[in-house]
Design a protein around this motif. Structure first.
Motif, PDB file in Angstrom:
ATOM      1  N   ASP A  73       0.838  -1.205   0.000  1.00 30.02           N
ATOM      2  CA  ASP A  73       0.000   0.000   0.000  1.00 30.02           C
ATOM      3  C   ASP A  73       0.873   1.256   0.000  1.00 30.02           C
ATOM      4  O   ASP A  73       0.599   2.213  -0.737  1.00 30.02           O
ATOM      5  N   SER A  74       1.917   1.246   0.800  1.00 31.86           N
ATOM      6  CA  SER A  74       2.831   2.402   0.859  1.00 31.86           C
ATOM      7  C   SER A  74       3.519   2.620  -0.481  1.00 31.86           C
ATOM      8  O   SER A  74       3.653   3.761  -0.944  1.00 31.86           O
TER       9      SER A  74
ATOM     10  N   GLU B  64       0.962   4.040  -2.937  1.00 32.06           N
ATOM     11  CA  GLU B  64       0.718   5.453  -2.650  1.00 32.06           C
ATOM     12  C   GLU B  64       1.880   6.317  -3.116  1.00 32.06           C
ATOM     13  O   GLU B  64       1.664   7.407  -3.673  1.00 32.06           O
TER      14      GLU B  64
ATOM     15  N   ALA C 291       1.602   6.649  -6.782  1.00 30.55           N
ATOM     16  CA  ALA C 291       0.446   7.471  -7.143  1.00 30.55           C
ATOM     17  C   ALA C 291       0.756   8.950  -6.964  1.00 30.55           C
ATOM     18  O   ALA C 291       0.271   9.786  -7.733  1.00 30.55           O
ATOM     19  N   ARG C 292       1.578   9.287  -5.960  1.00 29.69           N
ATOM     20  CA  ARG C 292       1.962  10.690  -5.742  1.00 29.69           C
ATOM     21  C   ARG C 292       2.757  11.250  -6.921  1.00 29.69           C
ATOM     22  O   ARG C 292       2.840  12.466  -7.089  1.00 29.69           O
TER      23      ARG C 292
ATOM     24  N   GLY D  69      -9.056   8.463  -2.240  1.00 29.45           N
ATOM     25  CA  GLY D  69      -7.695   8.608  -1.747  1.00 29.45           C
ATOM     26  C   GLY D  69      -6.706   8.121  -2.792  1.00 29.45           C
ATOM     27  O   GLY D  69      -7.075   7.741  -3.904  1.00 29.45           O
ATOM     28  N   LEU D  70      -5.462   8.117  -2.408  1.00 26.89           N
ATOM     29  CA  LEU D  70      -4.422   7.712  -3.346  1.00 26.89           C
ATOM     30  C   LEU D  70      -4.557   6.254  -3.777  1.00 26.89           C
ATOM     31  O   LEU D  70      -4.326   5.926  -4.948  1.00 26.89           O
ATOM     32  N   LEU D  71      -4.921   5.370  -2.846  1.00 29.19           N
ATOM     33  CA  LEU D  71      -5.058   3.955  -3.214  1.00 29.19           C
ATOM     34  C   LEU D  71      -6.211   3.746  -4.196  1.00 29.19           C
ATOM     35  O   LEU D  71      -6.079   3.005  -5.178  1.00 29.19           O
ATOM     36  N   THR D  72      -7.326   4.400  -3.944  1.00 26.70           N
ATOM     37  CA  THR D  72      -8.469   4.298  -4.868  1.00 26.70           C
ATOM     38  C   THR D  72      -8.114   4.902  -6.221  1.00 26.70           C
ATOM     39  O   THR D  72      -8.438   4.344  -7.266  1.00 26.70           O
TER      40      THR D  72
ATOM     41  N   ALA E 123      -5.155   5.121  -7.536  1.00 26.43           N
ATOM     42  CA  ALA E 123      -4.237   4.195  -8.193  1.00 26.43           C
ATOM     43  C   ALA E 123      -5.000   3.013  -8.789  1.00 26.43           C
ATOM     44  O   ALA E 123      -4.678   2.559  -9.894  1.00 26.43           O
TER      45      ALA E 123
ATOM     46  N   SER F  93      -7.360  11.981  -6.872  1.00 28.22           N
ATOM     47  CA  SER F  93      -7.372  12.012  -5.404  1.00 28.22           C
ATOM     48  C   SER F  93      -7.891  13.330  -4.840  1.00 28.22           C
ATOM     49  O   SER F  93      -8.135  13.437  -3.636  1.00 28.22           O
TER      50      SER F  93
END
Length: 72
Positions: free
Chosen positions: A37-38, A41, A44-45, A60-63, A65, A54
């Motif tokens: 997950d990290s 993220e 994704a950033r 959020g970032l996970l969604t 991505a 996001s």
């Protein structure tokens, strides 16, 4: 009910060892999931579309991505 010799079998040493191993495996998998997950993220950033997605409330970032991975 008469004792059949089967009551309490689930509490023997082998069962306890299996439970410990399964708990350790679950802990290891949970850590690997957190690490992934990290990493997702962090990637994704650096992704323009993921960052834009996001900014939408509830994403959020996970969604973001996940959406980028599915849609492209």
């Amino acid at each position: 009910m008469p004792a059949t010799g089967r009551q309490g079998r689930h509490q023997d040493e082998v069962y306890g060892r299996q439970v410990r191993f399964l708990c350790e495996d679950a802990g290891t998998l949970a850590k690997e999931i957190r690490d992934l997950d990290s990493e997702i993220e962090a990637r994704a950033r650096k992704h323009e579309l993921a960052l834009l997605l996001s900014t939408i409330d509830g994403i959020g970032l996970l969604t973001a991505a996940h959406i980028v991975a599915e849609v492209g």
